[in-house]
Scaffold this motif. Sequence first.
Motif, short mmCIF file in Angstrom:
data_model
loop_
_atom_site.label_atom_id
_atom_site.label_comp_id
_atom_site.label_asym_id
_atom_site.label_seq_id
_atom_site.Cartn_x
_atom_site.Cartn_y
_atom_site.Cartn_z
N PHE A 20 13.63 9.97 -16.44
CA PHE A 20 14.22 9.22 -15.34
C PHE A 20 13.44 7.93 -15.10
O PHE A 20 12.30 7.79 -15.52
CB PHE A 20 14.30 10.05 -14.05
N ARG A 21 14.10 6.99 -14.43
CA ARG A 21 13.49 5.70 -14.16
C ARG A 21 13.38 5.49 -12.66
O ARG A 21 14.32 5.78 -11.92
CB ARG A 21 14.32 4.58 -14.78
N ILE A 22 12.24 4.99 -12.26
CA ILE A 22 12.01 4.65 -10.86
C ILE A 22 11.71 3.16 -10.79
O ILE A 22 10.86 2.67 -11.53
CB ILE A 22 10.83 5.44 -10.26
N GLN A 23 12.42 2.46 -9.94
CA GLN A 23 12.11 1.05 -9.69
C GLN A 23 11.40 0.98 -8.36
O GLN A 23 11.87 1.54 -7.37
CB GLN A 23 13.39 0.22 -9.64
N VAL A 24 10.28 0.31 -8.37
CA VAL A 24 9.50 0.20 -7.14
C VAL A 24 9.10 -1.25 -6.94
O VAL A 24 8.70 -1.93 -7.87
CB VAL A 24 8.28 1.16 -7.16
N SER A 25 9.23 -1.72 -5.72
CA SER A 25 8.85 -3.08 -5.38
C SER A 25 7.48 -3.03 -4.71
O SER A 25 7.29 -2.27 -3.76
CB SER A 25 9.89 -3.68 -4.44
N VAL A 26 6.55 -3.84 -5.22
CA VAL A 26 5.18 -3.81 -4.73
C VAL A 26 4.75 -5.23 -4.33
O VAL A 26 5.01 -6.18 -5.07
CB VAL A 26 4.22 -3.28 -5.83
N LYS A 27 4.11 -5.34 -3.18
CA LYS A 27 3.53 -6.63 -2.77
C LYS A 27 2.33 -6.90 -3.64
O LYS A 27 1.44 -6.08 -3.77
CB LYS A 27 3.09 -6.60 -1.31
N GLU A 28 2.30 -8.09 -4.23
CA GLU A 28 1.22 -8.45 -5.16
C GLU A 28 0.25 -9.39 -4.45
O GLU A 28 0.29 -9.54 -3.24
CB GLU A 28 1.87 -9.09 -6.40
N LEU A 29 -0.59 -10.05 -5.22
CA LEU A 29 -1.67 -10.89 -4.67
C LEU A 29 -1.20 -11.95 -3.68
O LEU A 29 -1.75 -12.08 -2.61
CB LEU A 29 -2.43 -11.57 -5.82
N LEU A 30 -0.22 -12.74 -4.05
CA LEU A 30 0.20 -13.87 -3.21
C LEU A 30 1.39 -13.49 -2.34
O LEU A 30 2.25 -14.32 -2.06
CB LEU A 30 0.53 -15.08 -4.09
N ASP A 31 1.44 -12.25 -1.91
CA ASP A 31 2.53 -11.73 -1.07
C ASP A 31 3.90 -11.92 -1.70
O ASP A 31 4.89 -12.15 -1.01
CB ASP A 31 2.49 -12.37 0.32
N THR A 32 3.95 -11.87 -3.02
CA THR A 32 5.24 -11.88 -3.70
C THR A 32 5.55 -10.46 -4.14
O THR A 32 4.65 -9.67 -4.41
CB THR A 32 5.22 -12.80 -4.94
N ASP A 33 6.81 -10.14 -4.18
CA ASP A 33 7.21 -8.80 -4.62
C ASP A 33 7.23 -8.73 -6.13
O ASP A 33 7.75 -9.63 -6.80
CB ASP A 33 8.60 -8.45 -4.08
N VAL A 34 6.67 -7.67 -6.67
CA VAL A 34 6.72 -7.39 -8.10
C VAL A 34 7.59 -6.15 -8.26
O VAL A 34 7.31 -5.11 -7.68
CB VAL A 34 5.31 -7.13 -8.68
N LEU A 35 8.67 -6.28 -9.03
CA LEU A 35 9.54 -5.15 -9.28
C LEU A 35 9.08 -4.45 -10.55
O LEU A 35 9.12 -5.03 -11.63
CB LEU A 35 11.00 -5.61 -9.43
N LEU A 36 8.58 -3.24 -10.38
CA LEU A 36 8.14 -2.43 -11.51
C LEU A 36 9.22 -1.44 -11.88
O LEU A 36 9.80 -0.79 -11.01
CB LEU A 36 6.88 -1.63 -11.14
N LYS A 37 9.48 -1.32 -13.17
CA LYS A 37 10.40 -0.32 -13.67
C LYS A 37 9.57 0.71 -14.42
O LYS A 37 8.99 0.41 -15.45
CB LYS A 37 11.44 -0.96 -14.59
N LEU A 38 9.49 1.90 -13.87
CA LEU A 38 8.68 2.97 -14.43
C LEU A 38 9.62 4.02 -15.04
O LEU A 38 10.47 4.57 -14.34
CB LEU A 38 7.82 3.62 -13.35
N LEU A 39 9.46 4.26 -16.33
CA LEU A 39 10.26 5.26 -17.02
C LEU A 39 9.36 6.46 -17.29
O LEU A 39 8.33 6.33 -17.94
CB LEU A 39 10.82 4.71 -18.33
N PHE A 40 9.74 7.61 -16.76
CA PHE A 40 8.97 8.83 -16.94
C PHE A 40 9.76 9.79 -17.82
O PHE A 40 10.94 10.02 -17.57
CB PHE A 40 8.71 9.53 -15.59
N HIS A 41 9.10 10.33 -18.82
CA HIS A 41 9.67 11.43 -19.60
C HIS A 41 8.78 12.64 -19.36
O HIS A 41 7.62 12.65 -19.74
CB HIS A 41 9.74 11.12 -21.09
N LEU A 42 9.36 13.63 -18.68
CA LEU A 42 8.61 14.84 -18.37
C LEU A 42 8.96 15.89 -19.43
O LEU A 42 10.10 16.34 -19.50
CB LEU A 42 8.98 15.37 -16.98
#
Length: 179
Positions: A20-42
């Motif tokens: 499954f894939r999880i997309q998560v938005s994270v505040k980075e250094l300069l207060d910009t959002d970084v959209l991470l796409k994390l793919l997990f295979h369990l």
Amino acid sequence: MKPLVSAWSTINQETHGITFRIQVSVKELLDTDVLLKLLFHLPVNYPSILPDISVSSDQLTRAQCMDVKDKLLEQAKKHLSEPMVHELVLWIQQHLKYIIRQSAAVYSEKKTLSRGASTEDGIWMLFLHLDHMRAKAKYVKTVEKWASDLRLTGRLMFMGKIILILLQGDRSNIKVQEQ
């Protein structure tokens, strides 16, 4: 910020586990959002076995994505034999800016160390288009040997009748003919 599960797909859970894939938005250094796409295979034996993790982001470089993946796998080892995906997502939300900062410092240090006689030194990329290839197996083996001898990495791509070679490596190992 809460993680969003953007896609969910199962692959024969009894034999191959679940992906499954999880997309998560994270505040980075300069207060910009970084959209991470994390793919997990369990795998089937999860959580007794570490999950396979893939990280991608339009805002991060490939090296930074690899650093994030490595750090997530380090954290996963600490949670072996217990469910960990939620913990990993929370952890990356809290630590992404430090990983990016550390990755940038390492890149800056490598760039400073690799500067030699010219600013043109460093990692170069070369893209070649071949007109034809008669003995494909022999030619592929030859290209692989040349790339290996020159310490280059690359891909040989066949797209219909189009043949492309993508090479990447140290500038001193790529010869450019001036026109």
